[in-house]
Design a protein around this motif. Structure first.
Motif: not given
Length: 187
Positions: A96, A60, A99-100, A23, A64, A103
């Motif tokens: 996640h 990120l 991290r989302t 993350n 990914r 993003f």
């Protein structure tokens, strides 16, 4: 002898993953605080990543890339719908969530400054390419496979965003309903 610039950047990325996980550093940490945790000077981070947003984009993008390797490893013969389910399971996982959020934060920044996030934007469609290949295996025409993969990725991203905005929504059920609707190639 100094190591090449790209090599130093890669070592820093690995150090970021080792210290903060996939993350990346939390939103509450400054570049100086991140540098302190890595035991490097903050100017080194600025040199390699430019800014806090640049550092986050690099983390990120690498996360990914790693996720996509895991997703692609589900099997080269997996069909479009099972691949959509795998992608959904990976990215909708509660682990996640930070991290989302990061993003979507970076996507918003990239809309206003695409040149500053060129690397981040360049590989944003890797999932669509994986899905396109699966759709082709399932018998979609090349044009339909491309459209179907773009629709699937856009819908899953939209559902992830909806889940961040309204956590009590039944996002997983909506995702399954959507993915099921993608089952057959158009006649």
């Amino acid at each position: 002898m100094r190591s090449p610039v790209g090599e130093g950047r890669e070592r820093l990325l690995q150090a970021l993953f080792d210290e903060f996980g996939e993350n990346g550093p939390g939103a509450n940490l400054s570049m100086r605080q991140v540098a302190e945790r890595l035991d490097v000077h903050h100017t080194l981070l600025t040199y390699h990543f430019g800014s806090r947003a640049g550092l986050l984009a690099a983390v990120l993008s690498e996360a990914r890339r790693r996720d996509n390797l895991v997703i692609a490893a589900t099997g080269p013969e997996v069909g479009f719908v099972p691949l959509c389910r795998t992608i959904w399971r990976v990215y909708s996982n509660a682990a996640h969530r930070d991290r989302t959020r990061a993003f979507f934060h970076l996507v918003g920044l990239a809309v206003y400054e695409p040149d500053a996030f060129e690397e981040f934007v360049a590989d944003i469609d890797d999932l669509a390419r994986l899905l396109e290949d699966a759709a082709l295996r399932d018998g979609f025409t090349p044009a339909d496979a491309k459209q179907q993969s773009l629709i699937a990725v856009a819908c899953m991203r939209g559902l992830l965003l909806q889940g961040l905005l309204t956590p009590d929504a039944e996002i997983d059920a909506a995702a399954e309903r959507f993915i099921t609707s993608l089952a057959a190639p158009p006649a």
